[in-house]
Structures are given as C-alpha cells and as structure tokens.
Write a protein that holds these residues in place. Structure first.
Motif, PDB file in Angstrom:
ATOM      1  N   ILE A 455       0.840  -1.203   0.000  1.00  0.00           N
ATOM      2  CA  ILE A 455       0.000   0.000   0.000  1.00  0.00           C
ATOM      3  C   ILE A 455       0.871   1.249   0.000  1.00  0.00           C
ATOM      4  N   THR A 456       1.919   1.235   0.817  1.00  0.00           N
ATOM      5  CA  THR A 456       2.791   2.410   0.892  1.00  0.00           C
ATOM      6  C   THR A 456       3.484   2.668  -0.433  1.00  0.00           C
ATOM      7  N   ASP A 457       3.929   1.601  -1.106  1.00  0.00           N
ATOM      8  CA  ASP A 457       4.527   1.764  -2.434  1.00  0.00           C
ATOM      9  C   ASP A 457       3.520   2.352  -3.413  1.00  0.00           C
ATOM     10  N   ARG A 458       2.292   1.876  -3.347  1.00  0.00           N
ATOM     11  CA  ARG A 458       1.244   2.367  -4.245  1.00  0.00           C
ATOM     12  C   ARG A 458       0.970   3.847  -3.991  1.00  0.00           C
ATOM     13  N   VAL A 459       0.903   4.219  -2.724  1.00  0.00           N
ATOM     14  CA  VAL A 459       0.661   5.618  -2.376  1.00  0.00           C
ATOM     15  C   VAL A 459       1.831   6.484  -2.822  1.00  0.00           C
ATOM     16  N   ALA A 460       3.058   5.981  -2.634  1.00  0.00           N
ATOM     17  CA  ALA A 460       4.251   6.735  -3.053  1.00  0.00           C
ATOM     18  C   ALA A 460       4.269   6.940  -4.560  1.00  0.00           C
ATOM     19  N   ALA A 461       3.812   5.938  -5.312  1.00  0.00           N
ATOM     20  CA  ALA A 461       3.782   6.063  -6.768  1.00  0.00           C
ATOM     21  C   ALA A 461       2.810   7.141  -7.219  1.00  0.00           C
ATOM     22  N   ARG A 462       1.755   7.373  -6.450  1.00  0.00           N
ATOM     23  CA  ARG A 462       0.765   8.393  -6.801  1.00  0.00           C
ATOM     24  C   ARG A 462       1.210   9.783  -6.366  1.00  0.00           C
ATOM     25  N   ALA A 463       2.152   9.849  -5.435  1.00  0.00           N
ATOM     26  CA  ALA A 463       2.514  11.120  -4.812  1.00  0.00           C
ATOM     27  C   ALA A 463       3.449  11.937  -5.705  1.00  0.00           C
ATOM     28  N   SER A 464       3.508  13.231  -5.441  1.00  0.00           N
ATOM     29  CA  SER A 464       4.468  14.095  -6.117  1.00  0.00           C
ATOM     30  C   SER A 464       5.873  13.815  -5.598  1.00  0.00           C
ATOM     31  N   LEU A 465       6.872  14.318  -6.299  1.00  0.00           N
ATOM     32  CA  LEU A 465       8.253  14.108  -5.892  1.00  0.00           C
ATOM     33  C   LEU A 465       8.506  14.646  -4.491  1.00  0.00           C
ATOM     34  N   VAL A 466       7.990  15.835  -4.199  1.00  0.00           N
ATOM     35  CA  VAL A 466       8.214  16.450  -2.885  1.00  0.00           C
ATOM     36  C   VAL A 466       7.575  15.611  -1.795  1.00  0.00           C
ATOM     37  N   VAL A 467       6.322  15.214  -1.993  1.00  0.00           N
ATOM     38  CA  VAL A 467       5.623  14.423  -0.979  1.00  0.00           C
ATOM     39  C   VAL A 467       6.303  13.069  -0.800  1.00  0.00           C
ATOM     40  N   ARG A 468       6.797  12.489  -1.899  1.00  0.00           N
ATOM     41  CA  ARG A 468       7.481  11.200  -1.808  1.00  0.00           C
ATOM     42  C   ARG A 468       8.735  11.309  -0.947  1.00  0.00           C
ATOM     43  N   GLU A 469       9.450  12.401  -1.083  1.00  0.00           N
ATOM     44  CA  GLU A 469      10.624  12.619  -0.236  1.00  0.00           C
ATOM     45  C   GLU A 469      10.220  12.769   1.224  1.00  0.00           C
ATOM     46  N   GLN A 470       9.111  13.458   1.477  1.00  0.00           N
ATOM     47  CA  GLN A 470       8.609  13.599   2.842  1.00  0.00           C
ATOM     48  C   GLN A 470       8.211  12.240   3.416  1.00  0.00           C
TER      49      GLN A 470
END
Length: 496
Positions: A455-470
């Motif tokens: 789930i976390t990988d899936r959410v990270a794939a949907r996120a922007s670059l900035v949010v993914r870094e956060q």
C-alpha cells in the motif's frame, strides 16, 4: 522504430531476458561493456557482450582506444546470433563509420525485438568522439532503434542545435530527433543544474508525445558509467515488460539507488562507478520500489537494532523479566496511540481496500496484540517514557501532514517487527518469551506487514516528488524511533 512481443518459455511464463551489449570496454569495470553486464544482471537479465573497441581508461579519463578489425566485429555478432535467441540489444560505443555500418547491417539481418542505442558521441571534457562521417552514420542508425538515450551534449549533436540550457529545450530537441528519425528518445536532464533530475520519454509519433519522470538528484562523485548502466537496464526491463515508460521508471529507480551507494565502493580516485548491486546486496532481491529504497537506506540501523542487547536477550531467553515487562508497559501505551493513527489513516484513505486494511489493522492492535500485554502486565500502568512520547508525537504529526506521510510513518513498526519475529522464530522453542516471538513471526502478521508495504509503495507512486521525499523522511524517522524504543527498554523500570 523497433517494437516488442514479450518472450515466453515453455510453461507460458516470461523468460529471463537475453540481452546483448555491443560496446567498448572499461578495465576499471564502471562503464562500457563491464557496466552493461552488471546492469543487465542487476535488473534480472542474462548479459552477453560483443566488443567494438578496447579502451584504456579509468575513473579519471580515457588514455587510448584500440579498434579491432571490423571483420572480427562481424564474426562476433554472427557467432552470438547464430546460436542464441536475443531478446534485447543495447548499443554503446561505435567508434567509426565502418563499425556503425557492420552493426547496422547485422541489425537489419537479425532484427532483434528490442534495441536501445546509447549514442556515445561527446566525452566528459566536451570533446567530440566521432568524425563528421561517423556522426552522419550514427544518425542513419537511429531508425533501427526502439529507443535512443543521449545525454544533453549528445542530444544537441543529434538535433544539430546548441546545447540545451533547461529541460524544456531538452524536450524540444528530443521531439525534433524523434520526429525526424522515427525513434523514441529518452530525454535526460542529468547534466542540468537543480535538486530535481527530470527525464522524459519522448515519442513524436506515439499517442503521448512526452511522458515526464522526476527524481531527486543524488549528490555524489560516483557517476562513471551512468549512461551505459541506465540504457542497459532499460533494455533489460523492456524485454520483460514491453512498456517503454515502465521500463524507464524501473531503471531510473534502480539507478538512483545504485548512485546513492556508489561512493561506498571506493573505486578509483576520479569519478567512481555506481554500485550496480547495492539493492541486491541489501535486500537479496531485484524489486526496489520506493519502500525498498527506504529499507536499504536504514540497513545499518536495522543491523544495530538486531544486535541490541534487549533483542539479543529476547532471542536466547536471557532477558530479565522486569526489562521485558517494562518494554510491554511502554508498548501497551504505544499500541493505543498506534491504533488511533491507523483509524485516522482509514478515514483518510481514498481506496476502499486501503480503508479496509487500516481499519482491520487498528482493530487488531486493540485485540490480538494487546492481549499479550494484558497477560504479562497484570494491571500495571507505567508512566509514558520520553521515547514512547516522541514516537507517538511523530506518528501524530505525520498523519496530520497527510495520508501519504502517515502510511510511511506506520510502516517501520510493521516491517521491523516482522523482520525480528521471523529471525527469532526458528530458535524460539523453550524460550520464555516465545509467545511474543510467535505473535510477530505469525504468517498473518508477516502478510499484514507485506500488505502495508505494498500500500505504501502504491501511495508513493501516486505522490508528487516532494511528498514522496517527505514520506521517505517520515519512514526513516519512525525506523530510528523503533531502534530507540527497543534500546530504552533496558533503562526503563516498571513502577512498584
């Protein structure tokens, strides 16, 4: 423009990609054919190699180049293709017009299903490596490739324009090359300045002309052979997926991880190579994902956690009962707060399956896991330890910042506990703390940890670059707090 059908073996499953590199050598192993073979293997393929040039080079530069007779190059190519079914070809250094002509004729005859061309045309110094005749011959080779992967200076040569100063110009030049020669272009922005590296799959003749991919720039001197490595990885993944953008995205994710760990190899005094097998060495598997990269980042912390005196005593049963009870007293308070965070994630989740997972996980915290604590604690309630308080405050802050940071922050509790439980389970027989070990080694808990990661990988794939870094930062902070949580148990006493 070469297209592709996924090869299958006799039982209908995708076969291991047989990838041929046609390129020059690098005796230090960081670039050329040596880097290609490592990249192919690191991304799940079987690598083969045909040598176009013998290069005396190291991490500080090229000293000389010896080009074998083109007749021998032709024999190498024929020897491979007469015997082996080739699923993908990566083409690197082609030193002159005659070499290019031999490779072109071979491609025309064999027609491999995937061809990735890395046009080695400009040295790091900025010097042109090919004669004008060879440059023209290389341009004529472009239509035989499925993808061409020039860096910024090489793209300028192919397009006949000046070197691009920003990514918009890089894409414009890539569109021109794609339109003129009917080839997809991986427009790479690594030579440009900025904390974010932008790349794009450009296909002027496709349904989507530009598909952009951003990644965080890794500040490192270990950049030798990045172009060779990336193009080989893309060829390998394309033979497996049949989707160019997917292949580029997976290759970039792998390369980012390999760049991050390159300096640890300590190879050479100049620009060293990337660490092609960093992920494999850290995880024992190919799939990085975003969470896999975060997991690799905390490898040393996980090793320290596994060697912690509390867990060592838990493993062999020698841990003092009061220390274990003190740990459970803090963990009981942690689980109450953790369950609340999981309920909040369920409320924030947009996907039904994610909502259902977090709701069930919250309920499990308050039932199955808490039952163990009630058995041992017998009604004792401890004051909240500062470490427990810091951990709960971090989780609260993460979920308050958004669903993305929240799911990343709760993942280490799942993942690290599952790792500990599975590691301790084989020797748990007769251990006075076996009930605790069995709780976190249980298949249901391990499966839940894996689902939380997915789930976390899936959410990270949907996120922007900035949010993914956060998200990555929230994950790492939670992992550090997990380490401190175990360590604190030997200094926290249970109230009388």
């Amino acid at each position: 423009m070469t297209d592709f059908a996924v090869p299958v073996n006799t039982v209908g499953m995708p076969a291991v990609a047989r990838v041929l590199s046609i390129a020059g050598t690098d005796p230090t192993g960081g670039a050329g054919i040596q880097a290609d073979l490592k990249s192919i293997a690191a991304n799940g393929g079987y690598g083969m190699a045909v040598v176009t040039a013998l290069v005396a080079q190291n991490t500080q530069g090229v000293r000389s180049v010896h080009t074998p007779p083109v007749a021998f190059l032709r024999e190498q190519l024929q020897a491979v293709s007469d015997d082996v079914q080739i699923d993908a070809v990566k083409i690197g250094m082609l030193g002159d017009r005659d070499v290019i002509g031999v490779v072109s004729a071979w491609l025309e005859r064999v027609r491999p299903p995937v061809v990735v061309l890395d046009p080695v045309m400009v040295a790091t110094s900025g010097d042109r490596l090919l004669s004008t005749e060879a440059e023209h011959a290389l341009r004529d080779l472009l239509p035989q490739a499925g993808l061409v992967t020039p860096n910024v200076p090489e793209l300028a040569v192919l397009s006949g324009a000046g070197e691009a100063g920003d990514f918009d110009e890089v894409v414009r030049q890539a569109l021109e090359v794609s339109q003129r020669w009917g080839v997809r272009v991986l427009a790479k922005g690594g030579h440009l300045a900025g904390e974010v590296v932008s790349d794009a799959l450009v296909d002027a003749h496709g349904p989507v002309a530009v598909q952009r991919l951003d990644s965080v720039r890794i500040t490192t001197k270990a950049t030798h052979g990045t172009g060779c490595s990336l193009s080989s990885a893309v060829a390998t993944w394309q033979a497996a997926t049949g989707e160019w953008f997917t292949s580029i995205e997976r290759s970039k994710r792998w390369l980012t991880e390999s760049l991050r760990h390159g300096e640890a190899l300590a190879v050479g005094r100049g620009h060293g190579p990337v660490s092609h097998f960093a992920g494999l060495w850290a995880r024992g598997g190919l799939e990085t994902g975003f969470t896999g990269e975060w997991w690799a980042r905390i490898a040393s912390l996980r090793r320290a956690t596994g060697a912690d005196p509390f867990l060592a005593g838990l493993a062999d049963g020698s841990l003092d009962r009061s220390a274990f009870t003190a740990y459970l007293a803090q963990d009981a308070q942690y689980l109450d707060g953790y369950a609340t965070v999981l309920f909040r994630l369920a409320q924030l989740a947009g996907e039904p399956d994610e909502r259902a997972f977090w709701s069930a996980a919250a309920a499990a915290c308050l039932t199955a896991e808490s039952a163990l604590h009630r058995t041992w604690l017998d009604g004792h309630v401890a004051e909240l330890d500062p470490v427990t308080g810091d951990y709960l405050a971090h989780l609260d802050q993460a979920v308050a910042a958004g669903y993305e940071q929240g799911v990343a922050a709760v993942l280490p509790c799942y993942w690290m506990y599952a790792e500990v439980g599975v590691r301790l389970a084989p020797a748990a027989a007769g251990n006075p703390y076996r009930e605790w070990i069995d709780t976190y080694a249980a298949p249901l808990f391990v499966q839940s940890a894996e689902q939380a990661r997915v789930i976390t990988d899936r959410v990270a794939a949907r996120a922007s670059l900035v949010v993914r870094e956060q998200m990555g930062q929230a994950f790492e902070r939670s992992a550090h707090l997990e380490r401190e949580f175990f360590a604190a148990s030997l200094r926290v006493g249970l109230p009388a």
